[in-house]
Scaffold this motif. Structure first.
Motif, PDB file in Angstrom:
ATOM      1  N   ILE A 160      99.204   4.141 -54.597  1.00 24.77           N
ATOM      2  CA  ILE A 160      99.758   5.294 -53.878  1.00 24.77           C
ATOM      3  C   ILE A 160      99.611   5.115 -52.373  1.00 24.77           C
ATOM      4  CG2 ILE A 160      99.415   7.752 -53.415  1.00 24.77           C
ATOM      5  CD1 ILE A 160      98.912   8.133 -56.387  1.00 24.77           C
ATOM      6  N   ARG A 161      98.480   4.556 -51.952  1.00 29.66           N
ATOM      7  CA  ARG A 161      98.301   4.341 -50.510  1.00 29.66           C
ATOM      8  C   ARG A 161      99.346   3.361 -49.965  1.00 29.66           C
ATOM      9  NH1 ARG A 161      93.480   1.693 -46.878  1.00 29.66           N
ATOM     10  NH2 ARG A 161      93.570   3.230 -45.194  1.00 29.66           N
ATOM     11  N   THR A 162      99.648   2.317 -50.733  1.00 29.65           N
ATOM     12  CA  THR A 162     100.649   1.352 -50.284  1.00 29.65           C
ATOM     13  C   THR A 162     102.019   2.005 -50.130  1.00 29.65           C
ATOM     14  OG1 THR A 162      99.466  -0.477 -51.340  1.00 29.65           O
ATOM     15  CG2 THR A 162     101.799  -0.824 -50.857  1.00 29.65           C
ATOM     16  N   ILE A 163     102.377   2.853 -51.092  1.00 31.73           N
ATOM     17  CA  ILE A 163     103.654   3.574 -51.017  1.00 31.73           C
ATOM     18  C   ILE A 163     103.668   4.489 -49.795  1.00 31.73           C
ATOM     19  CG2 ILE A 163     105.115   5.288 -52.162  1.00 31.73           C
ATOM     20  CD1 ILE A 163     104.064   4.162 -54.836  1.00 31.73           C
ATOM     21  N   ALA A 164     102.553   5.209 -49.590  1.00 29.04           N
ATOM     22  CA  ALA A 164     102.474   6.135 -48.458  1.00 29.04           C
ATOM     23  C   ALA A 164     102.535   5.387 -47.130  1.00 29.04           C
ATOM     24  CB  ALA A 164     101.195   6.954 -48.551  1.00 29.04           C
ATOM     25  N   GLN A 165     101.875   4.246 -47.048  1.00 25.72           N
ATOM     26  CA  GLN A 165     101.924   3.457 -45.814  1.00 25.72           C
ATOM     27  C   GLN A 165     103.350   2.995 -45.515  1.00 25.72           C
ATOM     28  OE1 GLN A 165      98.932   0.518 -46.826  1.00 25.72           O
ATOM     29  NE2 GLN A 165      97.430   1.448 -45.444  1.00 25.72           N
ATOM     30  N   ALA A 166     104.078   2.641 -46.569  1.00 24.23           N
ATOM     31  CA  ALA A 166     105.478   2.235 -46.373  1.00 24.23           C
ATOM     32  C   ALA A 166     106.304   3.407 -45.855  1.00 24.23           C
ATOM     33  CB  ALA A 166     106.049   1.703 -47.678  1.00 24.23           C
ATOM     34  N   ALA A 167     106.036   4.600 -46.370  1.00 23.19           N
ATOM     35  CA  ALA A 167     106.768   5.788 -45.912  1.00 23.19           C
ATOM     36  C   ALA A 167     106.465   6.083 -44.449  1.00 23.19           C
ATOM     37  CB  ALA A 167     106.403   6.987 -46.782  1.00 23.19           C
ATOM     38  N   VAL A 168     105.196   5.951 -44.058  1.00 25.06           N
ATOM     39  CA  VAL A 168     104.817   6.175 -42.662  1.00 25.06           C
ATOM     40  C   VAL A 168     105.444   5.111 -41.765  1.00 25.06           C
ATOM     41  CG1 VAL A 168     102.885   6.191 -41.042  1.00 25.06           C
ATOM     42  CG2 VAL A 168     102.673   7.367 -43.244  1.00 25.06           C
ATOM     43  N   ARG A 169     105.403   3.880 -42.207  1.00 21.72           N
ATOM     44  CA  ARG A 169     105.910   2.764 -41.403  1.00 21.72           C
ATOM     45  C   ARG A 169     107.415   2.866 -41.174  1.00 21.72           C
ATOM     46  NH1 ARG A 169     103.865  -0.713 -44.291  1.00 21.72           N
ATOM     47  NH2 ARG A 169     105.658  -1.297 -45.569  1.00 21.72           N
ATOM     48  N   THR A 170     108.137   3.269 -42.200  1.00 19.31           N
ATOM     49  CA  THR A 170     109.599   3.346 -42.090  1.00 19.31           C
ATOM     50  C   THR A 170     110.095   4.713 -41.656  1.00 19.31           C
ATOM     51  OG1 THR A 170     109.837   3.969 -44.423  1.00 19.31           O
ATOM     52  CG2 THR A 170     109.843   1.595 -43.897  1.00 19.31           C
ATOM     53  N   GLY A 171     109.196   5.705 -41.688  1.00 17.26           N
ATOM     54  CA  GLY A 171     109.611   7.070 -41.369  1.00 17.26           C
ATOM     55  C   GLY A 171     110.487   7.684 -42.435  1.00 17.26           C
ATOM     56  N   LEU A 220     108.152   8.462 -51.137  1.00 16.60           N
ATOM     57  CA  LEU A 220     107.049   9.086 -51.876  1.00 16.60           C
ATOM     58  C   LEU A 220     107.447   9.485 -53.289  1.00 16.60           C
ATOM     59  CD1 LEU A 220     105.481  11.328 -49.091  1.00 16.60           C
ATOM     60  CD2 LEU A 220     104.684   9.110 -49.915  1.00 16.60           C
ATOM     61  N   ALA A 221     108.724   9.427 -53.611  1.00 14.51           N
ATOM     62  CA  ALA A 221     109.148   9.703 -54.988  1.00 14.51           C
ATOM     63  C   ALA A 221     108.505   8.717 -55.958  1.00 14.51           C
ATOM     64  CB  ALA A 221     110.668   9.643 -55.090  1.00 14.51           C
ATOM     65  N   ASP A 222     108.190   7.516 -55.465  1.00 16.32           N
ATOM     66  CA  ASP A 222     107.562   6.514 -56.327  1.00 16.32           C
ATOM     67  C   ASP A 222     106.114   6.853 -56.663  1.00 16.32           C
ATOM     68  OD1 ASP A 222     109.825   4.972 -56.542  1.00 16.32           O
ATOM     69  OD2 ASP A 222     109.315   3.652 -54.861  1.00 16.32           O
ATOM     70  N   VAL A 223     105.514   7.780 -55.911  1.00 16.11           N
ATOM     71  CA  VAL A 223     104.141   8.197 -56.211  1.00 16.11           C
ATOM     72  C   VAL A 223     104.078   8.827 -57.599  1.00 16.11           C
ATOM     73  CG1 VAL A 223     102.331   9.849 -55.607  1.00 16.11           C
ATOM     74  CG2 VAL A 223     103.424   8.478 -53.819  1.00 16.11           C
ATOM     75  N   GLU A 224     105.021   9.720 -57.888  1.00 13.67           N
ATOM     76  CA  GLU A 224     105.038  10.365 -59.192  1.00 13.67           C
ATOM     77  C   GLU A 224     105.341   9.367 -60.301  1.00 13.67           C
ATOM     78  OE1 GLU A 224     104.250  13.836 -59.608  1.00 13.67           O
ATOM     79  OE2 GLU A 224     103.524  13.180 -57.648  1.00 13.67           O
ATOM     80  N   VAL A 225     106.204   8.403 -60.004  1.00 17.49           N
ATOM     81  CA  VAL A 225     106.522   7.368 -60.992  1.00 17.49           C
ATOM     82  C   VAL A 225     105.276   6.573 -61.336  1.00 17.49           C
ATOM     83  CG1 VAL A 225     107.873   5.281 -61.444  1.00 17.49           C
ATOM     84  CG2 VAL A 225     108.918   7.200 -60.219  1.00 17.49           C
ATOM     85  N   LEU A 226     104.499   6.211 -60.304  1.00 13.85           N
ATOM     86  CA  LEU A 226     103.270   5.440 -60.521  1.00 13.85           C
ATOM     87  C   LEU A 226     102.222   6.263 -61.249  1.00 13.85           C
ATOM     88  CD1 LEU A 226     101.496   2.931 -59.946  1.00 13.85           C
ATOM     89  CD2 LEU A 226     100.896   3.989 -57.762  1.00 13.85           C
ATOM     90  N   ARG A 227     102.069   7.498 -60.849  1.00 18.78           N
ATOM     91  CA  ARG A 227     100.987   8.342 -61.372  1.00 18.78           C
ATOM     92  C   ARG A 227     101.211   8.761 -62.819  1.00 18.78           C
ATOM     93  NH1 ARG A 227      99.886  13.024 -57.373  1.00 18.78           N
ATOM     94  NH2 ARG A 227      98.416  11.586 -56.399  1.00 18.78           N
ATOM     95  N   TYR A 228     102.462   8.982 -63.185  1.00 16.22           N
ATOM     96  CA  TYR A 228     102.745   9.556 -64.500  1.00 16.22           C
ATOM     97  C   TYR A 228     103.479   8.609 -65.442  1.00 16.22           C
ATOM     98  CZ  TYR A 228     101.250  13.896 -62.376  1.00 16.22           C
ATOM     99  OH  TYR A 228     100.513  14.868 -61.750  1.00 16.22           O
ATOM    100  N   SER A 250     106.978  14.507 -47.425  1.00  9.89           N
ATOM    101  CA  SER A 250     107.025  14.630 -45.973  1.00  9.89           C
ATOM    102  C   SER A 250     106.182  13.529 -45.354  1.00  9.89           C
ATOM    103  CB  SER A 250     106.495  15.991 -45.524  1.00  9.89           C
ATOM    104  OG  SER A 250     105.109  16.099 -45.828  1.00  9.89           O
ATOM    105  N   LEU A 251     106.369  13.300 -44.064  1.00 12.48           N
ATOM    106  CA  LEU A 251     105.560  12.290 -43.388  1.00 12.48           C
ATOM    107  C   LEU A 251     104.109  12.743 -43.257  1.00 12.48           C
ATOM    108  CD1 LEU A 251     108.002  11.021 -40.604  1.00 12.48           C
ATOM    109  CD2 LEU A 251     107.370   9.899 -42.759  1.00 12.48           C
ATOM    110  N   ALA A 252     103.877  14.059 -43.206  1.00 16.70           N
ATOM    111  CA  ALA A 252     102.502  14.567 -43.183  1.00 16.70           C
ATOM    112  C   ALA A 252     101.797  14.247 -44.505  1.00 16.70           C
ATOM    113  CB  ALA A 252     102.504  16.073 -42.932  1.00 16.70           C
TER     114      ALA A 252
END
Length: 241
Positions: free
Chosen positions: A130-141, A146-154, A52-54
């Motif tokens: 993760i912050r870079t991915i999240a910033q992209a999600a916020v910027r583009t709406g 954020l699916a890439d967060v799990e890819v990066l983390r695991y 989510s955007l939140a």
């Protein structure tokens, strides 16, 4: 024949060095305690099960960065603290028939340094990747990013590096417990060991569990600070045990 005068300067200098070691060890332990506690207290705890955007806003926040920097710094202070502990133990009078525990403390320094270094690699990805991915999600709406967060983390390499780092941190905790057990600081050693050994499993717990673990780790390190300031010092060196 004249008897040479007895000088107390070497003993005085040794006493000052011992007091400095106690002071810096205690400060290191307190600093690590506060930083490791600050990590779960400052870290945002959003629901990560649904993109989510939140969620993106929390992962892109300054709190996310500051909390993880505290976690890295707290782990990074363990090795210098244990190095100071080794110096303090070396200059202590061991209990009757006991040992100084300096060998165990030396091993704790090495394992804590290696463990913190490996953990820092993963924390760096958490902060910046993760912050870079999240910033992209916020910027583009687009929260789907954020699916890439799990890819990066695991990703397998990241998981192995992080697990190995935390295993070494756990080993450092056990070694500190051994060192303090031999010199009377059993409670401090056991609580510190529990906090560091549980560092890996607590990552799978709820926010309440993780905050409780931060309290446990902090209490253990504060007890180490208390133990080194309360122990009796000597000015003479002793063999390692």
């Amino acid at each position: 024949m004249t008897t040479p005068a007895v000088t107390t300067r070497p003993s005085t200098e040794a006493g000052r060095a011992g007091r400095r070691a106690v002071r810096w060890t205690a400060l290191g332990a307190v600093g690590a305690a506060l930083l490791l506690l600050a990590f779960p207290l400052l870290r945002p705890w959003p629901d990560e099960t649904v993109p989510s955007l939140a969620l993106a806003a929390d992962l892109a926040s300054d709190r996310w960065v500051i909390a993880h920097l505290c976690g890295i710094a707290g782990l990074g202070l363990l090795a210098p603290t244990f190095l100071g502990l080794r110096t303090v133990l070396r200059d202590r009078t061991p209990p009757a028939g006991g040992r100084h525990g300096t060998r165990a403390a030396t091993a704790a320094v090495v394992t804590a340094w290696l463990g913190a270094g490996l953990c820092a690699l993963h924390y760096g990805a958490e902060i910046f990747g993760i912050r870079t991915i999240a910033q992209a999600a916020v910027r583009t709406g687009d929260p789907a990013l954020l699916a890439d967060v799990e890819v990066l983390r695991y990703q397998p390499a990241a998981v192995v590096v992080f697990a190995l780092g935390l295993a070494l941190v756990a080993a450092a905790g056990v070694l500190v417990a051994v060192a303090l057990w031999r010199t009377g600081g059993r409670r401090a050693g056991l609580v510190t060991a529990a906090g560091l050994v549980l560092y890996l499993p607590q990552f799978f717990g709820t926010p309440a569990v993780r905050i409780s673990h931060g309290v446990l780790a902090a209490v253990g390190l504060l007890l180490v600070a208390w133990a080194v300031t309360r122990s009796r010092t000597t000015t003479a060196g002793h063999p390692e045990g």
